[in-house]
Design a protein around this motif. Structure first.
Motif, PDB file in Angstrom:
ATOM      1  N   GLN A   1      69.724 -14.219  74.769  1.00 12.78           N
ATOM      2  CA  GLN A   1      69.108 -15.468  74.068  1.00 12.78           C
ATOM      3  C   GLN A   1      67.913 -15.536  74.160  1.00 12.78           C
ATOM      4  OE1 GLN A   1      69.384 -18.230  72.031  1.00 12.78           O
ATOM      5  NE2 GLN A   1      71.181 -18.809  72.785  1.00 12.78           N
TER       6      GLN A   1
ATOM      7  N   ARG B   1      74.856 -26.060  79.353  1.00  7.65           N
ATOM      8  CA  ARG B   1      75.393 -24.829  78.701  1.00  7.65           C
ATOM      9  C   ARG B   1      76.091 -23.823  79.912  1.00  7.65           C
ATOM     10  NH1 ARG B   1      77.332 -25.375  73.763  1.00  7.65           N
ATOM     11  NH2 ARG B   1      76.056 -26.156  72.391  1.00  7.65           N
TER      12      ARG B   1
ATOM     13  N   LEU C   1      76.848 -19.635  78.470  1.00  8.90           N
ATOM     14  CA  LEU C   1      75.462 -18.808  78.487  1.00  8.90           C
ATOM     15  C   LEU C   1      75.390 -18.627  79.812  1.00  8.90           C
ATOM     16  CD1 LEU C   1      73.712 -18.839  76.363  1.00  8.90           C
ATOM     17  CD2 LEU C   1      72.208 -20.802  77.011  1.00  8.90           C
ATOM     18  N   ASP C   2      74.828 -17.158  79.822  1.00 11.21           N
ATOM     19  CA  ASP C   2      74.485 -16.544  81.070  1.00 11.21           C
ATOM     20  C   ASP C   2      73.197 -16.675  81.525  1.00 11.21           C
ATOM     21  OD1 ASP C   2      74.710 -14.695  83.237  1.00 11.21           O
ATOM     22  OD2 ASP C   2      75.220 -13.139  82.109  1.00 11.21           O
TER      23      ASP C   2
ATOM     24  N   ILE D   1      68.789 -14.740  79.440  1.00 14.33           N
ATOM     25  CA  ILE D   1      68.065 -15.530  78.808  1.00 14.33           C
ATOM     26  C   ILE D   1      66.490 -14.937  78.725  1.00 14.33           C
ATOM     27  CG2 ILE D   1      66.989 -17.736  78.937  1.00 14.33           C
ATOM     28  CD1 ILE D   1      69.506 -18.899  79.396  1.00 14.33           C
TER      29      ILE D   1
ATOM     30  N   LEU E   1      69.793 -26.356  79.706  1.00 15.65           N
ATOM     31  CA  LEU E   1      70.537 -25.059  80.088  1.00 15.65           C
ATOM     32  C   LEU E   1      71.459 -25.287  80.855  1.00 15.65           C
ATOM     33  CD1 LEU E   1      67.249 -23.171  80.397  1.00 15.65           C
ATOM     34  CD2 LEU E   1      68.897 -22.466  78.682  1.00 15.65           C
TER      35      LEU E   1
ATOM     36  N   LEU F   1      71.059 -24.317  71.525  1.00 13.87           N
ATOM     37  CA  LEU F   1      71.448 -23.243  72.236  1.00 13.87           C
ATOM     38  C   LEU F   1      72.875 -22.633  71.602  1.00 13.87           C
ATOM     39  CD1 LEU F   1      70.355 -24.264  75.811  1.00 13.87           C
ATOM     40  CD2 LEU F   1      69.844 -22.275  74.730  1.00 13.87           C
TER      41      LEU F   1
END
Lengths: 279, 89
Positions: free
Chosen positions: A99, A45, A51-52, A56, A42, A199
């Motif tokens: 996500q 990413r 990805l924020d 998530i 994570l 991811l």
């Protein structure tokens, strides 16, 4: 008295709810290793900006592995036994920008929620399912699970398990999933790279993590010491670049093949619903 | 028998040793004494210490820190987020 906020010491502390650490896991449990490797993926990413952290959602059912949702510093839901995948489906349909990561054990995802797993894979729903396999129902006292190997004496099979185990990787591969991989807690860098890859994909992504459970499963097979069990599992785990589905059977005698069993780009459920990609 | 009570008084106590390149830190009260870090270390940097933490476990101690090659296998294989390796300088 107001709780003092614990300081961030470990590099992964920003992913954890520090007021709940140390976790309730037994000494030597592999779930912490798997969780740490997922946090590192994570992190990579997040650093890429793809990805924020606020988008998530972790969903877990019941069990030791699913309890990881209580330790992650993200939005998380801890739901009914086996019903993590239906809850995650609701989350992703309500807000397709999220996500969703489903985490659970083999009893939760393949046993009690087995039908949900099959149908989520069949519809290629946008979620990552991480199944941490420890071969028994550990939290409830070591009953036989769908993945327990033949002949293992458990609490409910005192004369040895007579049933052959289910191979979840084979089941999910036969359906419409986009990514199927298997890693082991003895190879945390593979957990990290498979989760990192998952991811960045769409559709149904399934990662099985073969774990150590020295307290319950180790007691059943005579490997009570965490280091002994870790070394025995490490001896049996073999990485293959492009393993075939036929090699995916987990056998304690002939070895456990890890690797990426399937990778494809079928249109996901959300892409079909929103008409991004046609049939 | 000497009990080290500093672990109880200091909730975020660290055991930290470093040589020229790497620093190994252990968060004393998170350790559960599973022994995985001691077993996976390829150069046998870590040994079990005599410190007793708040839960009654003995955390490891980087006794042979000069042998550390910075592979971070102990950090990757710790299930309790209790040990980490930093690069120094």
């Amino acid at each position: 008295m107001a709780m003092k906020t614990p300081p961030l010491i470990h590099p992964l502390d920003k992913h954890l709810r520090l007021d709940r650490v140390p976790t309730m896991y037994c000494p030597g449990c592999g779930i912490g290793i798997a969780l740490g490797a997922m946090f590192r993926a994570l992190d990579r990413r997040f650093n890429e900006g793809l990805l924020d952290p606020n988008r998530i959602v972790w969903v877990g059912g019941i069990g030791c592995s699913a309890r990881a949702t209580l330790y992650v510093n993200y939005d998380a839901a801890h739901v009914l036994h086996g019903r993590a995948i239906p809850f995650a489906l609701g989350v992703i349909l309500a807000n397709p920008n999220l996500q969703v990561i489903v985490i659970g054990g083999d009893g939760d995802i393949a046993g009690i929620g087995g039908n949900h797993l099959i149908h989520a894979a069949k519809r290629n729903i946008d979620m990552i399912v991480v199944m941490i396999t420890n071969f028994v129902y550990a939290m409830t006292g070591g009953q036989v699970a769908p993945t327990t190997p033949v002949g293992v004496k458990t609490t409910t099979t005192p004369y040895g398990n007579p049933e052959p185990p289910i191979n979840v990787v084979k089941v999910v591969t036969s359906l419409n999933a986009n990514y199927v991989a298997r890693a082991s807690v003895t190879t945390p860098h593979y957990i990290e790279s498979f989760f990192y890859k998952a991811l960045g994909m769409k559709g149904f992504r399934f990662i099985e993590i073969v774990s150590t459970c020295p307290e319950v499963y180790g007691r059943h097979i005579g490997l009570r010491d965490p280091v002994d069990m870790y070394n025995e599992l490490k001896k049996r785990v073999k990485y293959k670049q492009k393993p075939s589905i036929e090699e995916s059977d987990i056998s304690w005698d002939t070895g456990i093949v890890i690797g990426e069993f399937l990778e494809r780009n079928n249109p996901s459920y959300l892409e079909l619903l929103t008409g991004v990609r046609g049939k | 028998m000497v009990f080290n009570l500093s672990a109880l008084e200091e909730p975020y106590a660290l055991i930290s040793r470093e040589h020229g390149k790497f620093r190994v830190c252990i968060i004393v009260n998170r350790c559960k004494e599973c022994g995985l870090c001691i077993a996976v270390c390829p150069t046998k940097v870590l040994v079990k210490s005599s410190v007793i933490n708040a839960y009654g476990y003995h955390p490891p101690e980087p006794a042979n820190i000069e042998k550390c090659i910075g592979c971070r296998l102990c950090e990757y294989n710790c299930p309790d987020f209790a040990i980490f390796v930093e690069r120094v300088g």
